[in-house]
Design an enzyme around this catalytic site. Sequence first.
Site, PDB file in Angstrom:
ATOM      1  N   HIS A  23     -34.412  17.150 -33.491  1.00 31.85           N
ATOM      2  CA  HIS A  23     -34.781  16.325 -34.641  1.00 31.85           C
ATOM      3  C   HIS A  23     -35.851  17.045 -35.453  1.00 31.85           C
ATOM      4  O   HIS A  23     -36.391  18.073 -35.042  1.00 31.85           O
ATOM      5  CB  HIS A  23     -35.246  14.926 -34.219  1.00 31.85           C
ATOM      6  CG  HIS A  23     -36.556  14.883 -33.488  1.00 31.85           C
ATOM      7  ND1 HIS A  23     -37.318  13.760 -33.418  1.00 31.85           N
ATOM      8  CD2 HIS A  23     -37.237  15.818 -32.792  1.00 31.85           C
ATOM      9  CE1 HIS A  23     -38.412  13.989 -32.720  1.00 31.85           C
ATOM     10  NE2 HIS A  23     -38.368  15.233 -32.319  1.00 31.85           N
ATOM     11  N   CYS A  48     -43.623  19.474 -35.419  1.00 32.23           N
ATOM     12  CA  CYS A  48     -42.445  18.601 -35.405  1.00 32.23           C
ATOM     13  C   CYS A  48     -41.764  18.512 -36.767  1.00 32.23           C
ATOM     14  O   CYS A  48     -40.672  17.955 -36.870  1.00 32.23           O
ATOM     15  CB  CYS A  48     -42.829  17.201 -34.919  1.00 32.23           C
ATOM     16  SG  CYS A  48     -43.395  17.192 -33.218  1.00 32.23           S
ATOM     17  N   HIS A  51     -36.340  20.991 -33.975  1.00 25.49           N
ATOM     18  CA  HIS A  51     -36.803  21.315 -32.635  1.00 25.49           C
ATOM     19  C   HIS A  51     -36.205  20.277 -31.699  1.00 25.49           C
ATOM     20  O   HIS A  51     -35.699  19.252 -32.153  1.00 25.49           O
ATOM     21  CB  HIS A  51     -38.341  21.318 -32.534  1.00 25.49           C
ATOM     22  CG  HIS A  51     -38.951  19.961 -32.660  1.00 25.49           C
ATOM     23  ND1 HIS A  51     -39.066  19.300 -33.868  1.00 25.49           N
ATOM     24  CD2 HIS A  51     -39.448  19.126 -31.716  1.00 25.49           C
ATOM     25  CE1 HIS A  51     -39.626  18.115 -33.657  1.00 25.49           C
ATOM     26  NE2 HIS A  51     -39.858  17.979 -32.364  1.00 25.49           N
ATOM     27  N   HIS A  63     -35.920  18.085 -27.698  1.00 24.20           N
ATOM     28  CA  HIS A  63     -36.585  17.482 -26.550  1.00 24.20           C
ATOM     29  C   HIS A  63     -35.554  17.162 -25.477  1.00 24.20           C
ATOM     30  O   HIS A  63     -34.383  16.932 -25.777  1.00 24.20           O
ATOM     31  CB  HIS A  63     -37.285  16.172 -26.934  1.00 24.20           C
ATOM     32  CG  HIS A  63     -38.425  16.361 -27.864  1.00 24.20           C
ATOM     33  ND1 HIS A  63     -39.670  16.790 -27.469  1.00 24.20           N
ATOM     34  CD2 HIS A  63     -38.512  16.174 -29.208  1.00 24.20           C
ATOM     35  CE1 HIS A  63     -40.469  16.851 -28.506  1.00 24.20           C
ATOM     36  NE2 HIS A  63     -39.785  16.487 -29.579  1.00 24.20           N
ATOM     37  N   ASP A  83     -26.693  12.687 -27.107  1.00 21.48           N
ATOM     38  CA  ASP A  83     -26.843  13.898 -26.308  1.00 21.48           C
ATOM     39  C   ASP A  83     -26.305  15.129 -27.021  1.00 21.48           C
ATOM     40  O   ASP A  83     -25.179  15.135 -27.523  1.00 21.48           O
ATOM     41  CB  ASP A  83     -26.146  13.739 -24.947  1.00 21.48           C
ATOM     42  CG  ASP A  83     -26.496  14.859 -23.978  1.00 21.48           C
ATOM     43  OD1 ASP A  83     -27.662  15.306 -23.982  1.00 21.48           O
ATOM     44  OD2 ASP A  83     -25.605  15.286 -23.221  1.00 21.48           O
ATOM     45  N   HIS A  84     -27.146  16.164 -27.053  1.00 18.26           N
ATOM     46  CA  HIS A  84     -26.827  17.437 -27.700  1.00 18.26           C
ATOM     47  C   HIS A  84     -26.459  17.253 -29.173  1.00 18.26           C
ATOM     48  O   HIS A  84     -25.555  17.912 -29.693  1.00 18.26           O
ATOM     49  CB  HIS A  84     -25.743  18.202 -26.930  1.00 18.26           C
ATOM     50  CG  HIS A  84     -26.286  18.823 -25.689  1.00 18.26           C
ATOM     51  ND1 HIS A  84     -26.431  18.108 -24.523  1.00 18.26           N
ATOM     52  CD2 HIS A  84     -26.757  20.062 -25.435  1.00 18.26           C
ATOM     53  CE1 HIS A  84     -26.952  18.889 -23.594  1.00 18.26           C
ATOM     54  NE2 HIS A  84     -27.160  20.085 -24.121  1.00 18.26           N
ATOM     55  N   GLU A 100     -40.437  11.352 -24.415  1.00 18.59           N
ATOM     56  CA  GLU A 100     -40.118  12.508 -25.249  1.00 18.59           C
ATOM     57  C   GLU A 100     -40.555  13.789 -24.538  1.00 18.59           C
ATOM     58  O   GLU A 100     -39.929  14.827 -24.663  1.00 18.59           O
ATOM     59  CB  GLU A 100     -40.815  12.381 -26.600  1.00 18.59           C
ATOM     60  CG  GLU A 100     -40.394  13.424 -27.603  1.00 18.59           C
ATOM     61  CD  GLU A 100     -40.942  13.136 -28.971  1.00 18.59           C
ATOM     62  OE1 GLU A 100     -40.137  12.854 -29.874  1.00 18.59           O
ATOM     63  OE2 GLU A 100     -42.179  13.181 -29.138  1.00 18.59           O
TER      64      GLU A 100
END
Length: 135
Positions: A15, A34, A40, A42, A80-81, A125
Amino acid sequence: MSLTVYRKAHFNAAHRLYKEEWSNEKNALIFGKCSNPNYHGHNYDLEVGVTGEIDEETGFLIDLKILKKVIYEEVEVPFDHKNLNLEVEAFKTVNPTVENIAIEIYNRIVKRLDSRFDISVKLYETPRNFVVYTG
């Protein structure tokens, strides 16, 4: 007797925290690393709590297979991903902070479960940064 059962899940996502109407400098000042224009990621850890009364007939509060399926369909598959800003509709207009992600997860899960349950979402996070949302 009221109690809470929990189901853990995990997803990886990218994100970028930024506000389009702000300059790059202001975004960097407020959101720091961020706000990287290249995004980037998490490794998010999720705990969903379901609180309510135990069913006397089954001994279950909720069949955990049901909760597992709901989390898979409402969180793991869509998040996810993924690049949350670009691939998750809710975050095309909402900044995907950990707070806003937890609220979105809660909203997705609560609509799939019986209204007799109270739901909590704990979203990590990082191992040291997390939020708890209970609606």
